[in-house]
Design an enzyme around this catalytic site. Structure first.
Site, PDB file in Angstrom:
ATOM      1  CB  CYS A   2      55.393  37.266  35.401  1.00  0.00           C
ATOM      2  SG  CYS A   2      55.214  39.066  35.369  1.00  0.00           S
ATOM      3  NE  ARG A  49      57.624  43.863  34.648  1.00  0.00           N
ATOM      4  CZ  ARG A  49      57.848  45.173  34.780  1.00  0.00           C
ATOM      5  NH1 ARG A  49      59.050  45.659  34.567  1.00  0.00           N
ATOM      6  NH2 ARG A  49      56.878  45.981  35.140  1.00  0.00           N
ATOM      7  CB  ILE A  52      50.665  44.438  33.297  1.00  0.00           C
ATOM      8  CG1 ILE A  52      50.718  43.084  32.577  1.00  0.00           C
ATOM      9  CG2 ILE A  52      49.249  44.995  33.335  1.00  0.00           C
ATOM     10  CD1 ILE A  52      50.204  43.101  31.173  1.00  0.00           C
ATOM     11  CG  ASN A  74      51.931  34.627  37.602  1.00  0.00           C
ATOM     12  OD1 ASN A  74      51.640  35.475  36.762  1.00  0.00           O
ATOM     13  ND2 ASN A  74      51.413  33.409  37.599  1.00  0.00           N
ATOM     14  CG  ASP A  99      51.072  44.867  41.145  1.00  0.00           C
ATOM     15  OD1 ASP A  99      52.172  44.848  40.567  1.00  0.00           O
ATOM     16  OD2 ASP A  99      50.107  44.168  40.772  1.00  0.00           O
ATOM     17  CB  SER A 363      37.481  36.498  30.866  1.00  0.00           C
ATOM     18  OG  SER A 363      37.622  36.064  32.209  1.00  0.00           O
ATOM     19  N   GLY A 364      34.502  36.916  31.335  1.00  0.00           N
ATOM     20  CA  GLY A 364      33.289  36.740  32.133  1.00  0.00           C
ATOM     21  C   GLY A 364      33.291  35.476  32.971  1.00  0.00           C
TER      22      GLY A 364
END
Length: 615
Positions: A2, A49, A52, A74, A99, A363-364
């Site tokens: 967010c 927001r 997720i 966030n 969470d 992502s890596g």
């Protein structure tokens, strides 16, 4: 994922809405703010927001918990379910499945030590009514941004600097920060492009007392740069342990109430994330890569091979020149500080199209810093030049200093570098700094302490330094802004602090052997993806700026960086820049990195610095 905002400065409702609207792309699902009175002081808390986890409005923010605290947050806490179970046993109750409430309960239970219990990427601020204070924190490795204004009386904060900037009466552009940017390509923590705004450093928390107006910050986590935690097991033990950590790191980042995918370039880091994802879930994994017309930058074929082997649902996104140009021209709207990593452009294109399929992408990022993967590490390792005594190198420097020979003059400057520490700093900036006016010392970084000590070997020290500087200031900034520009949440399993701490503890030769960088990471990957698919020269993730500047963007460069415009840019020697631009256009020298830095800076100055002093 967010955007957060808050202030003790009075703004009317229209101004607050304007501030939230400026970064609405970070959280387009719902936007809200509250005016909350704490012992006679009004505090504004605002939130954009991107839903997720627990998509219901009950988890919207600002969120009040147990009538004691209010929070804007966030990011994501990946171990929140485990922590929630522990806190429930201590008597805490929860009305949502998000969470956010877990952070609140952790704060009430553990106070300002609560961040040590959180595994995630986050920046949050809690209004603690009972203690009449604001408490906030930023994650260990700076995945999530946190900007703040504090003048000894008032306090204002945001996920992006542009929200603070709007309707603010006390702003001036920092010439010192421009100098930092020109050298490093980003404004390093704790500085910002404005004199009055700072960044909360990664791994730090703060308190702001509403009655006394006192602000204080403290470090709650750091890498073990003194080398106290040394791994005692064998290479085989370490490889097995690393795989288990990686599996769990990926598994907890796949949890969401929205679709999740994986960025897959076909390199070691993204491939190991994709491989672990296929091992820890039975769901079909979606993978995404970007394709360029220019073969030097195109790894889409390699990504497709890895995806085929792993059995993922793969999507290849073509990088369109016109779209890239449009992003360049609107760059400062999303990167609202000057930021010169040109791989932000393909990162934005990848995020834009990935968002059409999923809301979260793994992502890596982080593998090169922790596991010694950058090509420059190999270059530094081979550097025998410093075996020549310095007095002899001074003589050599004089011999190489030949008028009208640019290359020899650069070599002459290199010969005067005293040691490897200075050499590494100079290579990260530019051995040739003749185009900078050197009014400010852009090497004056607090984080140099991670490089300039003797507690570890040299490769470990530059790895630590890169984690604290390049990773946080550049890589994480790039990915956060690129993904959030299109309301996509990017999660990085290799930046789980457990992975980083483990990598910092194992011996250098577990990670780096001559001709075999990221050794242990590769050996874990080769258990899941055949070695012959992966073995190829390392490529960077970029766009063909050098070619664009000589062709499609040639007039744009000349128009933006004309003689008059260059004189308006602080921190440079205009005559040197004009010479370098001509060098580039004549195909004598690749000056694309410097040209790009100046294009980005000039665009930002044109958009943000009108009417403001620069000092």
């Amino acid at each position: 994922m967010c955007g957060i905002y808050g202030s003790t400065i009075y703004y009317n409702n229209t101004e607050i809405e304007h501030k939230l609207e400026r970064t609405r792309f970070r959280g387009p699902d719902r936007s809200r703010y509250d005016r909350i009175c704490s012992n006679g002081t009004e505090v504004i808390l605002g939130h954009n927001r991107l839903s997720i986890i627990d998509l219901c409005e009950r988890s919207d923010q600002p969120l009040a918990y147990m009538g004691k605290i209010h929070i804007v947050f966030n990011g994501e806490i990946y171990n929140f379910q485990e922590l929630k179970e522990s806190l429930s046993k201590k008597g805490y109750s929860f009305n949502t499945t998000s969470d956010t409430e877990v952070i609140c309960a952790a704060y009430l239970e553990y106070g300002t030590d609560c961040t040590g219990y959180l595994n995630g990427m986050f920046s949050f601020v809690i209004l603690d009514i009972e203690n009449n204070r604001l408490f906030g924190s930023r994650d260990r490795l700076g995945k999530k941004p946190f900007y703040y204004f504090y003048d000894g009386e008032d306090f204002e904060f945001s996920s992006q600097i542009s929200s603070i900037q709007l309707h603010h009466k006390k702003m001036s552009v920092s010439e010192a920060s421009i100098s930092y940017y020109l050298a490093w390509g980003a404004v390093p923590d704790p500085h910002s492009i404005y004199n009055e705004v700072k960044k909360l450093p990664a791994g730090h928390s703060f308190t702001f007392q509403l009655d006394t107006r006192e602000f204080s910050s403290f470090c709650y986590w750091d890498i073990d740069y003194l080398g106290n935690n040394i791994y005692k097991g064998t290479y085989s033990d370490a490889k097995e342990e690393l795989e288990e950590i990686l599996k769990d790191s990926v598994k907890i980042r796949l949890f969401a109430d929205v679709p999740v995918g994986v960025f897959l370039s076909g390199g070691i880091d993204s491939s190991i994330v994709a491989a672990m994802a296929t091992k820890v879930t039975t769901s079909a994994i979606k993978t995404f890569s970007v394709k360029f017309d220019h073969h030097k930058y195109d790894e889409s074929h390699h990504a497709a091979l890895v995806a085929k082997h792993l059995g993922t649902e793969h999507h290849t996104i073509a990088c369109d020149y016109n779209e890239g140009l449009n992003l360049i021209q609107n760059y400062s709207h999303y990167y609202d500080e000057p930021f010169a990593d040109s791989s932000a452009i393909p990162s934005m294109l990848l995020s834009k199209y990935t968002r059409q399929h999923v809301t979260v992408a793994l992502s890596g990022d982080g593998g090169d810093e922790s596991f010694l993967g950058y090509l420059r590490y190999n270059v530094v390792k081979k550097r025998s030049f410093f075996n020549i005594p310095y007095p002899l190198r001074k003589i050599l420097s004089g011999l190489l200093s030949i008028p009208n020979s640019y290359k020899l003059n650069v070599m002459s400057k290199g010969a005067l570098i005293r040691d490897l520490d200075e050499y590494y700093l100079r290579t990260m900036v530019n051995v040739d700094d003749s185009w900078l006016d050197n009014k400010y010392n852009y090497y004056d970084l607090e984080d140099r302490k991670y490089l300039e000590h003797k507690h570890k070997g040299y490769l470990e020290r530059i790895s630590d330094f890169d984690i604290k500087t390049y990773l946080i200031n550049d890589i994480n900034t790039k990915v956060d802004r690129a993904s959030m520009a299109f309301s996509l949440e990017a999660r990085a399993p290799l930046l789980d602090y457990r992975v980083v701490e483990f990598a910092r503890s194992i011996p250098t030769d577990f990670k780096f052997l001559p001709g075999n960088q990221k050794r242990i990471l590769k050996d874990v990957l080769y258990q899941h993806v055949p070695k012959d698919i992966m073995e190829r020269p390392k490529k960077g993730f970029g766009v063909p700026l050098a070619e664009w500047f000589r062709n499609e963007l040639k007039e744009y460069v000349y128009d933006t960086l004309n003689e008059a415009a260059l004189k308006e840019i602080p921190g440079i020697v205009p005559e040197k820049i004009s010479f370098m631009i001509q060098q580039h256009m004549n195909n004598q020298w690749n000056r694309a990195p410097i040209i790009w830095k100046l294009l980005v800076l000039k665009q930002w100055l044109n958009s943000n610095a009108k009417g403001l002093s620069i000092d």
